[in-house]
Design a protein around this motif. Sequence first.
Motif, short mmCIF file in Angstrom:
data_model
loop_
_atom_site.label_atom_id
_atom_site.label_comp_id
_atom_site.label_asym_id
_atom_site.label_seq_id
_atom_site.Cartn_x
_atom_site.Cartn_y
_atom_site.Cartn_z
N GLU A 1 1.11 -0.86 -0.19
CA GLU A 1 -0.20 -0.11 0.21
C GLU A 1 0.84 1.60 -0.61
O GLU A 1 1.73 1.63 0.56
N TYR A 2 0.76 2.04 -0.71
CA TYR A 2 1.32 3.20 -0.60
C TYR A 2 1.04 5.04 0.05
O TYR A 2 -0.29 4.56 0.81
N LEU A 3 1.90 4.87 0.59
CA LEU A 3 2.13 5.94 1.56
C LEU A 3 2.92 7.68 0.80
O LEU A 3 3.35 7.41 0.10
N ASP A 4 1.84 8.43 1.22
CA ASP A 4 2.61 10.16 1.39
C ASP A 4 3.67 10.39 1.13
O ASP A 4 4.86 9.50 2.45
N PRO A 5 4.50 10.37 0.79
CA PRO A 5 6.08 11.21 1.18
C PRO A 5 6.15 11.81 1.90
O PRO A 5 5.09 12.29 1.85
N PRO A 6 6.59 11.85 2.76
CA PRO A 6 7.12 12.94 3.78
C PRO A 6 6.68 14.91 3.24
O PRO A 6 7.53 14.70 2.57
N LYS A 7 7.04 15.41 3.84
CA LYS A 7 6.44 16.69 4.31
C LYS A 7 7.35 17.38 4.50
O LYS A 7 7.61 17.33 6.19
N VAL A 8 8.74 17.98 3.91
CA VAL A 8 9.41 18.60 4.38
C VAL A 8 9.53 20.95 4.71
O VAL A 8 9.37 20.76 3.22
N HIS A 9 10.13 20.99 5.18
CA HIS A 9 10.45 23.04 4.65
C HIS A 9 12.16 23.22 5.25
O HIS A 9 12.54 22.04 6.47
N TYR A 10 12.49 24.39 4.77
CA TYR A 10 13.90 24.63 5.76
C TYR A 10 13.71 25.75 6.81
O TYR A 10 12.93 26.29 6.88
N ASN A 11 14.23 25.18 7.62
CA ASN A 11 14.41 26.08 8.77
C ASN A 11 15.51 27.52 8.97
O ASN A 11 16.80 26.48 9.22
N THR A 12 14.96 27.99 8.46
CA THR A 12 16.35 29.26 8.15
C THR A 12 17.33 29.64 9.04
O THR A 12 18.21 29.98 9.05
N PHE A 13 15.66 29.96 10.33
CA PHE A 13 17.34 29.64 11.84
C PHE A 13 17.97 28.89 11.95
O PHE A 13 19.27 28.99 12.05
N ASP A 14 17.95 27.83 12.06
CA ASP A 14 18.94 25.65 12.75
C ASP A 14 19.92 25.82 11.12
O ASP A 14 20.37 25.13 11.69
N LYS A 15 19.25 26.16 9.79
CA LYS A 15 19.82 25.57 8.45
C LYS A 15 19.50 24.04 8.71
O LYS A 15 20.30 23.29 8.23
N LYS A 16 18.29 23.31 8.94
CA LYS A 16 18.68 22.43 9.48
C LYS A 16 16.79 22.01 8.75
O LYS A 16 15.74 23.24 8.56
N ILE A 17 16.61 21.10 7.52
CA ILE A 17 15.25 20.59 7.61
C ILE A 17 14.14 20.12 8.69
O ILE A 17 14.85 19.55 9.47
N GLU A 18 13.17 20.44 8.63
CA GLU A 18 12.18 19.82 9.36
C GLU A 18 11.21 19.76 8.88
O GLU A 18 10.29 19.77 7.32
N PHE A 19 10.14 19.00 9.18
CA PHE A 19 9.47 18.02 9.04
C PHE A 19 7.61 18.47 9.13
O PHE A 19 7.82 18.51 10.80
N GLU A 20 7.16 18.71 8.43
CA GLU A 20 5.93 18.96 8.93
C GLU A 20 4.84 17.93 9.22
O GLU A 20 3.23 17.32 9.68
N ASP A 21 5.00 16.98 8.14
CA ASP A 21 4.69 15.30 8.48
C ASP A 21 5.82 14.17 8.04
O ASP A 21 6.48 14.57 6.70
N GLY A 22 5.49 12.58 7.90
CA GLY A 22 6.33 12.20 7.74
C GLY A 22 7.69 11.41 8.27
O GLY A 22 8.43 11.08 7.92
N ARG A 23 7.89 12.39 10.20
CA ARG A 23 9.09 11.73 10.24
C ARG A 23 9.16 10.51 10.76
O ARG A 23 10.51 9.56 10.72
N HIS A 24 8.33 9.58 10.63
CA HIS A 24 7.94 8.33 11.18
C HIS A 24 8.35 7.33 9.88
O HIS A 24 9.05 6.34 9.83
N ARG A 25 8.39 7.83 8.74
CA ARG A 25 8.47 7.12 7.39
C ARG A 25 9.76 6.99 7.04
O ARG A 25 9.63 5.89 6.73
N VAL A 26 10.20 8.14 7.75
CA VAL A 26 12.31 9.05 7.43
C VAL A 26 12.19 7.58 8.39
O VAL A 26 13.15 7.16 7.96
N LYS A 27 12.33 7.51 9.49
CA LYS A 27 12.55 6.80 10.16
C LYS A 27 12.95 5.54 9.43
O LYS A 27 13.70 4.61 10.30
N THR A 28 11.69 5.00 9.68
CA THR A 28 11.30 3.37 9.06
C THR A 28 12.44 3.53 8.19
O THR A 28 12.69 2.20 7.24
N SER A 29 12.09 3.87 6.98
CA SER A 29 12.72 3.83 5.70
C SER A 29 14.65 3.88 5.87
O SER A 29 15.14 2.76 5.51
#
Length: 147
Positions: free
Chosen positions: A95-123
Amino acid sequence: MADLIKEFLVKTVEDIKLLAPKPYWAVNENSSSLKASDLLPEEGIFKIHLVRTEELVNNSYFREVDMTSLFLPENVNINNNHRIYRIIQHWINKEYLDPPKVHYNTFDKKIEFEDGRHRVKTSYLLGYELIPVAIYFEDVDAVGNLI
């Protein structure tokens, strides 16, 4: 469901990967399986990119998600185990899952997740080398510079 999760707690990552040898993502020819309507190309909000999972993990902020182990002791975070179990079950069932949604945090200069952290962790912990991510259009260049 708790009994089913306990069954997975005793499995090795290799055992789980045999059950779910690849992830199934709702992208490209499978985009008709998308659940989040804001991911649809005609919405013009996100651009889907295939990225190296390890680079994504190394350049992202996961908040409270423990990235050291697929399943956690039940007394630590049962919610994590439910989410990971459901993700693996989807992939076992192809079964297909949506890809994680990310954005760039300019303050921390890191990628942050709007959705999908556990999908990334599992992968990541199952060793899937590449995964798709949905990046906000305005953050594509900044995220691309990190990964």
